[in-house]
Every structure is written in C-alpha cells, then in structure tokens.
Design a protein around this motif. Structure first.
Motif, short mmCIF file in Angstrom:
data_model
loop_
_atom_site.label_atom_id
_atom_site.label_comp_id
_atom_site.label_asym_id
_atom_site.label_seq_id
_atom_site.Cartn_x
_atom_site.Cartn_y
_atom_site.Cartn_z
N THR A 63 -2.13 -3.29 -3.21
CA THR A 63 -3.59 -3.43 -3.21
C THR A 63 -4.30 -2.08 -3.13
O THR A 63 -5.44 -1.96 -3.56
CB THR A 63 -4.07 -4.31 -2.05
OG1 THR A 63 -3.65 -3.73 -0.82
CG2 THR A 63 -3.52 -5.73 -2.18
N SER A 64 -3.64 -1.06 -2.56
CA SER A 64 -4.28 0.25 -2.45
C SER A 64 -3.25 1.36 -2.52
O SER A 64 -2.10 1.18 -2.10
CB SER A 64 -5.08 0.35 -1.14
OG SER A 64 -4.20 0.33 -0.04
N THR A 87 -3.39 5.70 -2.00
CA THR A 87 -4.11 6.96 -1.81
C THR A 87 -3.27 8.06 -2.44
O THR A 87 -2.11 8.27 -2.04
CB THR A 87 -4.32 7.24 -0.31
OG1 THR A 87 -5.04 6.14 0.26
CG2 THR A 87 -5.08 8.54 -0.10
N SER A 147 0.85 -1.20 0.00
CA SER A 147 0.00 0.00 0.00
C SER A 147 0.88 1.24 0.00
O SER A 147 2.07 1.17 0.35
CB SER A 147 -0.94 0.02 1.21
OG SER A 147 -0.19 0.16 2.40
N LEU A 164 -4.12 -4.31 -7.36
CA LEU A 164 -4.70 -3.00 -7.02
C LEU A 164 -6.21 -3.08 -7.19
O LEU A 164 -6.70 -3.48 -8.25
CB LEU A 164 -4.11 -1.92 -7.94
CG LEU A 164 -4.51 -0.48 -7.65
CD1 LEU A 164 -3.95 -0.02 -6.30
CD2 LEU A 164 -4.00 0.43 -8.77
N THR A 165 -6.96 -2.75 -6.13
CA THR A 165 -8.42 -2.93 -6.18
C THR A 165 -9.21 -1.65 -6.42
O THR A 165 -10.29 -1.71 -7.01
CB THR A 165 -8.94 -3.58 -4.88
OG1 THR A 165 -8.57 -2.75 -3.78
CG2 THR A 165 -8.36 -4.98 -4.70
N SER A 166 -8.72 -0.51 -5.96
CA SER A 166 -9.47 0.74 -6.18
C SER A 166 -8.52 1.91 -6.22
O SER A 166 -7.43 1.87 -5.64
CB SER A 166 -10.54 0.95 -5.10
OG SER A 166 -9.93 1.20 -3.86
#
Length: 187
Positions: free
Chosen positions: A43-44, A46, A21, A65-67
């Motif tokens: 996976t993430s 920001t 992340s 990577l999910t979102s």
C-alpha cells in the motif's frame, strides 16, 4: 531496507504478496526492473533520497499502492513502472525527470490529477492511457514534450483538460493534434 544496501536487484521482491509497506534507505541509488512487481498487498513505499534510477516494471500490478513520491534526482520513469496500480491516487514527479516511458502510468484509474514538471521533454506511447479517473493534467514545459510514435500518451483519460503554459497553447495544439481540443491555458 537498511542503509547498508545500495541497490535493489532485478525482481528482488516480485510476487511478495504479503508485503504491505517498504522504506528504501537513503544509500540505495538503483531500483532495478520488476523489483516490486505483483506485490499486490503493497500500500505504501517510501523511496530514499539517494535513488537516481528506477527501472522498468518496478511497481507494475501493485494494485493496492496508493501514493508514491519519486525523489529528486530520478531522471526518467521507466516503461510500465506503475502500470495497473489501480489504487494509486497521488504521485509526485520531481523536476529532475526528463522522460516518461511507455505505459509508465497505464491504467492507474485512481489518479484524479497529474502534474508534469517543465523538465520533461519526452512522454512516450500510452504513458497515461486508461487513467480513466483523471480530471486534469497540468504540464509546465513551455516547449511541448515529444510524444511516442503512436502519439497516444493521454488516450482514455476521461477527455479531461490538458493545461499548459498560456504562451504555449498554440504550440501544444500544433504539436499534439490528437489532443488539441483538450488543451487550455493553466488557470
């Protein structure tokens, strides 16, 4: 990535297989080409509100990577930025984006829907091709965005409906002949 950092260089974290992340600080304005390419455990991520430029291949092959939320201020989504992010199920494209380049979301099979804001004027070749999980595409531009030379931005997308503003259905059908049978008014 702390607030002292203002840009991420080319290939800054490429092949960082263990990276799971990241949080990019609000002072970062530029994420350069291939910054997180092949970070297969990511996976993430920001992205800070200060980012205005996301280069080519930035998250390419980040298969877990999910979102992702692209911050307002980013004006384009670069070539192959999210290509082969197979687990990507959610992406927010802000109303500041005007161009979506070649292969930007190519083979993002986890995407089930995509919303393209009315600010987008250009969607290039294969931008969403092979997103085989899509069940709907919504485009809010009243004037159909221009497509790339091959006009295949939405090929192999499960023949899902392409929803556009009701008053623009005929314009889209004329401009996007290959997808005319899929174009419908936004419900």
């Amino acid at each position: 990535i702390g607030d002292c950092v203002t840009s991420l260089g080319v290939s800054a974290f490429t092949y960082s297989y263990s990276l799971t992340s990241c949080t990019i600080g609000s002072r970062v304005t530029t994420i350069s080409n291939s910054a997180f390419r092949f970070c297969t455990s990511l996976t993430s991520c920001t992205i800070g509100s200060g980012v205005t430029s996301i280069g080519d291949n930035v998250f390419r092959n980040c298969s877990n990577l999910t979102s992702i939320d692209i911050p307002y201020g980013v004006t384009s989504i670069g070539e192959s930025t999210f290509e082969s992010c197979h687990s990507l199920t959610s992406v927010t494209i802000p109303a500041s984006v005007t161009r979506i380049y070649e292969y930007a979301f190519f083979a993002c099979r986890g995407l089930t829907s995509i919303t393209i804001p009315d600010s987008v004027t250009s969607i290039r070749d294969s931008a969403f091709s092979n997103c085989s999980g899509l069940t709907s595409i919504k485009i809010y531009a009243t004037t159909p965005p221009t497509l790339g030379l091959r006009k295949n931005a939405f090929d192999s997308t499960n023949n899902c409906p392409i929803y556009v503003p009701a008053d623009s259905v005929d314009a889209y059908k004329s401009a996007w002949i290959l997808y005319a049978s899929r174009i419908q008014a936004i419900p």
